[in-house]
Design a protein around this motif. Structure first.
Motif, PDB file in Angstrom:
ATOM      1  N   TYR A  13     -23.932   6.254  26.287  1.00  0.00           N
ATOM      2  CA  TYR A  13     -24.817   5.439  27.128  1.00  0.00           C
ATOM      3  C   TYR A  13     -24.282   5.173  28.532  1.00  0.00           C
ATOM      4  O   TYR A  13     -24.988   4.594  29.351  1.00  0.00           O
ATOM      5  CB  TYR A  13     -25.068   4.085  26.458  1.00  0.00           C
ATOM      6  N   GLY A  14     -23.046   5.530  28.789  1.00  0.00           N
ATOM      7  CA  GLY A  14     -22.418   5.207  30.062  1.00  0.00           C
ATOM      8  C   GLY A  14     -21.685   3.879  29.953  1.00  0.00           C
ATOM      9  O   GLY A  14     -22.020   3.035  29.113  1.00  0.00           O
ATOM     10  N   GLU A  15     -20.677   3.717  30.793  1.00  0.00           N
ATOM     11  CA  GLU A  15     -19.835   2.516  30.711  1.00  0.00           C
ATOM     12  C   GLU A  15     -20.606   1.231  31.006  1.00  0.00           C
ATOM     13  O   GLU A  15     -20.414   0.227  30.332  1.00  0.00           O
ATOM     14  CB  GLU A  15     -18.636   2.652  31.646  1.00  0.00           C
ATOM     15  N   ALA A  16     -21.460   1.251  32.014  1.00  0.00           N
ATOM     16  CA  ALA A  16     -22.169   0.029  32.406  1.00  0.00           C
ATOM     17  C   ALA A  16     -23.112  -0.452  31.299  1.00  0.00           C
ATOM     18  O   ALA A  16     -23.118  -1.639  30.954  1.00  0.00           O
ATOM     19  CB  ALA A  16     -22.942   0.254  33.698  1.00  0.00           C
ATOM     20  N   ARG A  17     -23.910   0.456  30.729  1.00  0.00           N
ATOM     21  CA  ARG A  17     -24.849   0.060  29.676  1.00  0.00           C
ATOM     22  C   ARG A  17     -24.107  -0.379  28.417  1.00  0.00           C
ATOM     23  O   ARG A  17     -24.509  -1.338  27.746  1.00  0.00           O
ATOM     24  CB  ARG A  17     -25.799   1.213  29.341  1.00  0.00           C
ATOM     25  N   THR A  18     -23.019   0.310  28.097  1.00  0.00           N
ATOM     26  CA  THR A  18     -22.240  -0.053  26.913  1.00  0.00           C
ATOM     27  C   THR A  18     -21.615  -1.426  27.091  1.00  0.00           C
ATOM     28  O   THR A  18     -21.694  -2.280  26.197  1.00  0.00           O
ATOM     29  CB  THR A  18     -21.156   1.007  26.639  1.00  0.00           C
ATOM     30  N   SER A  19     -21.015  -1.677  28.235  1.00  0.00           N
ATOM     31  CA  SER A  19     -20.390  -2.973  28.492  1.00  0.00           C
ATOM     32  C   SER A  19     -21.435  -4.086  28.486  1.00  0.00           C
ATOM     33  O   SER A  19     -21.208  -5.163  27.940  1.00  0.00           O
ATOM     34  CB  SER A  19     -19.632  -2.947  29.818  1.00  0.00           C
TER      35      SER A  19
END
Length: 128
Positions: A44-50
């Protein structure tokens, strides 16, 4: 269609109780407070996961605070039995693990959390 919040929620649901969930969430945070999860970040990408972990961390924390002490005590003992841990040790870890508190939590919620932990510690010690 899957999304990051659903996947994180499924991962948390596999853990035995709010205590394990809070410690797991804390273990995923780096020094800046961001959540690091290689597999979901790849998906999902780092931003969406975080963001998904942050959202569910706040939800889990709030749910913990809304649970009756008697129920938390039962969950604490179940969690400790499954993981071979002593209740006092688990509560002490929660007290000292800085990442257990989600980012942006109001001070009154932190005070409430600490009060709940202190109460659970006293109850667990009285049962020992």
């Amino acid at each position: 269609m899957r999304n990051a919040v659903d996947d994180v929620s499924r991962s948390l649901g596999a853990l035995p109780g709010r205590f394990s969930q809070l410690l797991y969430l804390a273990s995923l945070r780096d020094r800046a407070g961001d959540y690091q999860h290689w597999g979901l970040s790849r998906e999902y990408g780092e931003a969406r996961t975080s963001a998904a972990f942050s959202h569910l961390h706040r939800t889990t924390y709030a749910s913990f605070l809304q649970t009756d002490l008697s129920e938390l005590l039962v969950v604490l003992h179940r969690c400790c039995e499954k993981n071979g841990r002593h209740p006092e040790a688990l509560i002490t870890e929660l007290f000292h693990e800085g990442g257990v508190k989600p980012s942006g939590v109001q001070e009154h919620a932190v005070m409430h959390f600490n009060y709940v932990l202190a109460s659970l510690l006293a109850l667990a010690q009285s049962r020992s």
